[in-house]
Design a protein around this motif. Structure first.
Motif, PDB file in Angstrom:
ATOM      1  N   ASP A  20       0.563  -1.363   0.161  1.00 60.13           N
ATOM      2  CA  ASP A  20      -0.054   0.097   0.262  1.00 60.13           C
ATOM      3  C   ASP A  20       0.844   1.333  -0.267  1.00 60.13           C
ATOM      4  OD1 ASP A  20      -2.707   1.539   0.056  1.00 60.13           O
ATOM      5  OD2 ASP A  20      -2.393   0.826   1.862  1.00 60.13           O
ATOM      6  N   ASN A  21       1.841   1.515  -1.067  1.00 56.40           N
ATOM      7  CA  ASN A  21       3.208   2.604  -0.974  1.00 56.40           C
ATOM      8  C   ASN A  21       4.082   2.526   0.364  1.00 56.40           C
ATOM      9  OD1 ASN A  21       3.547   3.945  -2.657  1.00 56.40           O
ATOM     10  ND2 ASN A  21       2.887   5.817  -2.244  1.00 56.40           N
ATOM     11  N   TRP A  23       7.290   1.919   1.507  1.00 52.68           N
ATOM     12  CA  TRP A  23       8.666   0.616   1.487  1.00 52.68           C
ATOM     13  C   TRP A  23       9.505   0.328   2.711  1.00 52.68           C
ATOM     14  CZ3 TRP A  23      10.888   1.041  -3.839  1.00 52.68           C
ATOM     15  CH2 TRP A  23       9.881   1.223  -4.712  1.00 52.68           C
TER      16      TRP A  23
END
Length: 98
Positions: A20-21, A23
């Motif tokens: 979900d974005n 990292w």
């Protein structure tokens, strides 16, 4: 021309766990990212810990660290990760431009 922060993501896209974005990196890779940030003079603001679970990711404030503007964030980040005994955590690295 790519920004430095884009170069960080580009260099580590195959080693990142992206959810979900967010990292996230295993400890060994997180240390490499921190060294690249230092080499490129990209300040680190925080390391946030997550564990992968059967239902997604679980944050852990206990295993996270936040840095002041005036401190040596790179050395402190490496030192912090070097003391972690539980290798089940992945780390999101908050750096300038992330």
């Amino acid at each position: 021309m790519l920004l430095m922060t884009d170069i960080i993501k580009e260099n580590y896209s195959k080693k990142a766990v992206i959810y979900d974005n967010i990292w996230m990196y295993f400890i060994k890779t997180a240390k490499e990212v921190i060294c690249d940030c230092q080499k490129n003079q990209i300040r680190i603001m925080a390391l946030e810990a997550f564990k992968l679970t059967g239902e997604g990711i679980q944050p852990s404030q206990e295993h996270s660290i936040y840095f002041n503007v005036n401190e040596d964030c790179w050395s402190r980040a490496i030192e912090f990760l070097s003391k972690i005994k539980d290798n089940d955590y992945l780390y999101e690295i908050w750096y300038e431009g992330y």
